[in-house]
Design a protein around this motif. Structure first.
Motif, PDB file in Angstrom:
ATOM      1  N   UNK A 118       0.820  -1.206   0.000  1.00  0.00           N
ATOM      2  CA  UNK A 118       0.000   0.000   0.000  1.00  0.00           C
ATOM      3  C   UNK A 118       0.858   1.263   0.000  1.00  0.00           C
ATOM      4  N   UNK A 119       1.954   1.243   0.758  1.00  0.00           N
ATOM      5  CA  UNK A 119       2.874   2.383   0.728  1.00  0.00           C
ATOM      6  C   UNK A 119       3.456   2.549  -0.670  1.00  0.00           C
ATOM      7  N   UNK A 120       3.811   1.438  -1.287  1.00  0.00           N
ATOM      8  CA  UNK A 120       4.354   1.477  -2.648  1.00  0.00           C
ATOM      9  C   UNK A 120       3.342   2.064  -3.616  1.00  0.00           C
ATOM     10  N   UNK A 121       2.059   1.761  -3.373  1.00  0.00           N
ATOM     11  CA  UNK A 121       0.995   2.295  -4.232  1.00  0.00           C
ATOM     12  C   UNK A 121       0.927   3.818  -4.143  1.00  0.00           C
ATOM     13  N   UNK A 122       1.101   4.345  -2.925  1.00  0.00           N
ATOM     14  CA  UNK A 122       1.110   5.797  -2.759  1.00  0.00           C
ATOM     15  C   UNK A 122       2.260   6.401  -3.558  1.00  0.00           C
ATOM     16  N   UNK A 123       3.432   5.799  -3.433  1.00  0.00           N
ATOM     17  CA  UNK A 123       4.607   6.321  -4.140  1.00  0.00           C
ATOM     18  C   UNK A 123       4.433   6.185  -5.646  1.00  0.00           C
ATOM     19  N   UNK A 124       3.810   5.089  -6.057  1.00  0.00           N
ATOM     20  CA  UNK A 124       3.576   4.835  -7.481  1.00  0.00           C
ATOM     21  C   UNK A 124       2.659   5.890  -8.093  1.00  0.00           C
ATOM     22  N   UNK A 125       1.631   6.253  -7.336  1.00  0.00           N
ATOM     23  CA  UNK A 125       0.619   7.144  -7.873  1.00  0.00           C
ATOM     24  C   UNK A 125       1.140   8.561  -8.048  1.00  0.00           C
ATOM     25  N   UNK A 126       2.008   8.990  -7.137  1.00  0.00           N
ATOM     26  CA  UNK A 126       2.464  10.370  -7.163  1.00  0.00           C
ATOM     27  C   UNK A 126       3.464  10.640  -8.263  1.00  0.00           C
TER      28      UNK A 126
END
Length: 367
Positions: A118-126
């Protein structure tokens, strides 16, 4: 999936080895560094940045709470995850002030992995002009209304104050409601079931945990931008609740509609604080995400229940929602001034919209 730098901290070598082994499958994407003490972890953080800190609490010499307190001041952009089997009440209260997520030890191996994904998803989206992960992680708690925070403090100082008054205050403020739900849904608190109802959350919290809800107010210029957002989303929450009640929805659907309307304020508040003056610019170009996605990602880091995340994340595209109740989704969507005809027709609710728009917003003042 985005690359992450992860710092694992535990004074038990076998646990560190086990965590390293569990995360090895992601070694092509994630860099994992271990520290066998809080002091060693601080030394590493002083000289190099990490995206995520995963730490035990009860370590000799320099505890996990001390490490998180230091990291909040010096590395606020880092996601802080507690992984501990310690049950000392005072220590847990201290950790609640600084951690984004609480996981118990031992726990199912997939829970930590899922949290890191989920943290990776945040970084991915930005992928906009700004790096979104530091913005979302660095937020900590959404700033509460100065007026509401003052009233909560007054309640806590008055032994004769009625709990119903405090529940009403928390239910009106997105920041306080999000923090209350984060606490009661954490692994350490051990709720009997996930809850999305801030009213119920306040009932479950003790006086010391309630004191942790209150934080200092935002700067006056920031508060001027946040106040209308809080007020707008409180109106959305109340109208969504009125819609759910008018349709005879069961209590869990009413709770989800209200919480979805209130906590969908998270993204707009974070974006308003992250870069003042961008309100009229394209959100995705500036931040790599739209406000509903930022709301979902922030509340995901808080560990809130999946149906709530699904609802707030798909507020502008309700047909993509998979877990949220369709009526709750429709209620918040319409209350927010949106009307996706295809979604509403597919849910068999389009004919109900004119009547919904005549309803008076409902107060969240009864269990």
């Amino acid at each position: 999936m985005a690359r992450l730098r992860i710092l694992l901290v535990d004074d038990q070598q076998l646990i560190l080895l086990g965590l390293e082994r569990m995360l090895r499958r992601m070694r092509n994407l994630w860099e994992v560094v271990v520290a066998e003490s809080g002091r060693k972890a601080r030394e590493l953080l002083e000289v190099q940045p990490f995206d995520v800190l995963v730490t035990d609490l009860n370590m000799p010499g320099y505890s996990g709470v001390q490490l998180m307190e230091w990291s909040l001041e010096h590395r606020p952009e880092m996601v802080r995850i507690v992984l501990s089997g310690h049950q000392d009440t005072a220590m847990l209260h201290g950790a609640a002030r600084y951690a984004h997520r609480f996981l118990t030890k031992p726990s199912e191996p997939g829970l930590l992995l899922a949290a890191l994904v989920q943290v990776s998803e945040v970084k991915d989206l930005g992928q906009g002009e700004m790096d979104l992960l530091p913005v979302v992680a660095g937020m900590g708690q959404l700033p509460g209304s100065p007026v509401t925070s003052h009233r909560v403090r007054a309640f806590l100082d008055d032994p004769a104050a009625q709990p119903v008054a405090l529940r009403g205050l928390v239910c009106r403020d997105p920041g306080l409601a999000a923090k209350a739900l984060k606490l009661v849904n954490s692994a350490f608190y051990g709720p009997p079931r996930p809850t999305v109802d801030p009213w119920e959350a306040v009932q479950l919290l003790g006086r010391e945990e309630l004191a942790d809800l209150v934080m200092g107010p935002a700067a006056p210029e920031a508060e001027a931008r946040l106040r209308p957002l809080r007020e707008a989303h409180l109106r959305i929450a109340r109208l969504a609740l009125a819609i759910a009640r008018a349709e005879g929805a069961p209590a869990p659907v009413q709770d989800l509609a209200y919480a979805g309307g209130l906590l969908s304020a998270a993204g707009p508040m974070i974006l308003a604080l992250a870069r003042p003056g961008t309100e009229d610019r394209d959100e995705r170009r500036v931040f790599g995400a739209e406000a509903p996605e930022v709301s979902r990602l922030y509340l995901t880091l808080m560990g809130l229940p999946a149906p709530l995340l699904d609802l707030v994340g798909n507020l502008r595209s309700p047909s993509r929602a998979r877990l949220a109740d369709p009526l709750a989704m429709a209620a918040v969507h319409v209350a927010a001034g949106l009307q996706d005809g295809e979604f509403l027709a597919g849910a068999g609710l389009q004919d109900r919209v004119p009547a919904w728009l005549t309803l008076e917003p409902a107060e969240k003042d009864t269990p």
